[in-house]
Design an enzyme around this catalytic site. Structure first.
Site, PDB file in Angstrom:
ATOM      1  N   ASP A   1      28.515 -25.901 -18.848  1.00 34.93           N
ATOM      2  CA  ASP A   1      29.247 -27.095 -19.279  1.00 34.93           C
ATOM      3  C   ASP A   1      30.621 -27.132 -18.620  1.00 34.93           C
ATOM      4  O   ASP A   1      31.147 -26.093 -18.223  1.00 34.93           O
ATOM      5  CB  ASP A   1      29.444 -27.073 -20.803  1.00 34.93           C
ATOM      6  CG  ASP A   1      28.108 -27.095 -21.533  1.00 34.93           C
ATOM      7  OD1 ASP A   1      27.131 -27.609 -20.961  1.00 34.93           O
ATOM      8  OD2 ASP A   1      28.067 -26.592 -22.669  1.00 34.93           O
TER       9      ASP A   1
HETATM   10  N1  URA Z   1      25.243 -22.822 -23.563  1.00 34.93           N
HETATM   11  C1  URA Z   1      26.134 -23.827 -23.764  1.00 34.93           C
HETATM   12  O1  URA Z   1      26.211 -24.390 -24.837  1.00 34.93           O
HETATM   13  N2  URA Z   1      26.918 -24.187 -22.722  1.00 34.93           N
HETATM   14  C2  URA Z   1      26.900 -23.575 -21.520  1.00 34.93           C
HETATM   15  O2  URA Z   1      27.677 -23.947 -20.630  1.00 34.93           O
HETATM   16  C3  URA Z   1      25.986 -22.528 -21.333  1.00 34.93           C
HETATM   17  C4  URA Z   1      25.166 -22.170 -22.366  1.00 34.93           C
END
Ligand code: URA
Length: 238
Positions: A106
């Site tokens: 993310d």
């Molecule tokens: N899980 C999440 O919620 N975000 C990420 O970036 C990676 C794994």
């Protein structure tokens, strides 16, 4: 052993169009062991090749395998919309080589992101069948309790998932710190699992993939490095 024409070599290493690479060679800009090679048709052995361009030694690589220490506020998508893309953190030659992230983090997640121009590697690493463990350090809004850990290990039901998803390992690292290991890579998985278990993820960092720890690479946030064959072997069981 494999020989390629010098213009193809330069192009394959991300130095621009074939036409531009030919002009660099013809202008005498590229040397090998201090000797100018200005015939772009010359067949050159790629095994162990190091050439010099713009005063920089370049090791020939058929493919590149990279680990980036992703900072916050960079997007992994091909067409980033709200923040710069992670590719902007790499030198131009690597983007010319069409290096792509392996999976996604993310925009607000930090930590290890693999990148490569080897489609087979990207596919294999992303395959759910491969069960590559991803190790995350989550900061939680509410304290980490035994109950939270038990729920995450037993599995939590997420919307749009046919079956509950469980963490492979969960370790309390502090009052609000949880190490969580996942074998899948579903959308927002850590955040959604923590929310489904009644907590909230306020910060997330990926500290390792398989047996390869980000800290062992000794790179700063925003920096990247090539991975050696030994480091690649640590990523996952074959
Ligand atoms: N899980 C999440 O919620 N975000 C990420 O970036 C990676 C794994």
């Amino acid at each position: 052993m494999s020989k390629l024409s010098f213009d193809r070599i330069l192009q394959s290493q991300g130095y621009g169009t074939r036409k531009y690479c030919r002009s660099l060679i013809e202008d005498g800009e590229v040397t090998i062991n201090g000797v100018v090679h200005d015939n772009y048709k010359e067949l050159i052995e790629t095994d162990g090749l190091v050439f010099n361009l713009f005063d920089e030694d370049v090791v020939y690589r058929e493919h590149v395998y990279i680990a980036l220490f992703k900072p916050q506020n960079y997007e992994c998508s091909r067409k980033p919309s709200h923040h710069p893309g992670v590719l902007t953190l790499l030198p131009e030659e690597l983007t010319w080589r069409d290096v792509q992230p392996v999976g996604r983090l993310d925009h607000d997640t930090t930590g290890m992101l693999l990148m490569s121009d080897d489609g087979a590697f990207i596919h294999a690493q992303s395959s759910p069948k491969r069960h590559v463990p991803k190790i995350y350090q989550a900061t939680t809004a509410e304290p980490v309790t035994d109950e939270l850990i038990a729920q995450l290990l037993a599995g939590v039901q997420l919307h749009d998932e046919p079956a509950p998803l469980a963490a492979q390992t969960c370790i309390k690292r502090g009052e609000h710190q949880l190490e969580i290991v996942l074998e899948q890579g579903k959308y927002h998985q850590v955040k959604r699992m923590l929310a489904a278990a009644g907590n909230h993820c306020s910060a997330l960092h990926r500290s390792a993939i398989g047996g390869l720890e980000l800290a062992s690479l000794e790179i700063e946030e925003g920096d990247w490095c090539y991975l050696t064959a030994e480091q690649l072997a640590l990523l996952a069981p074959a």
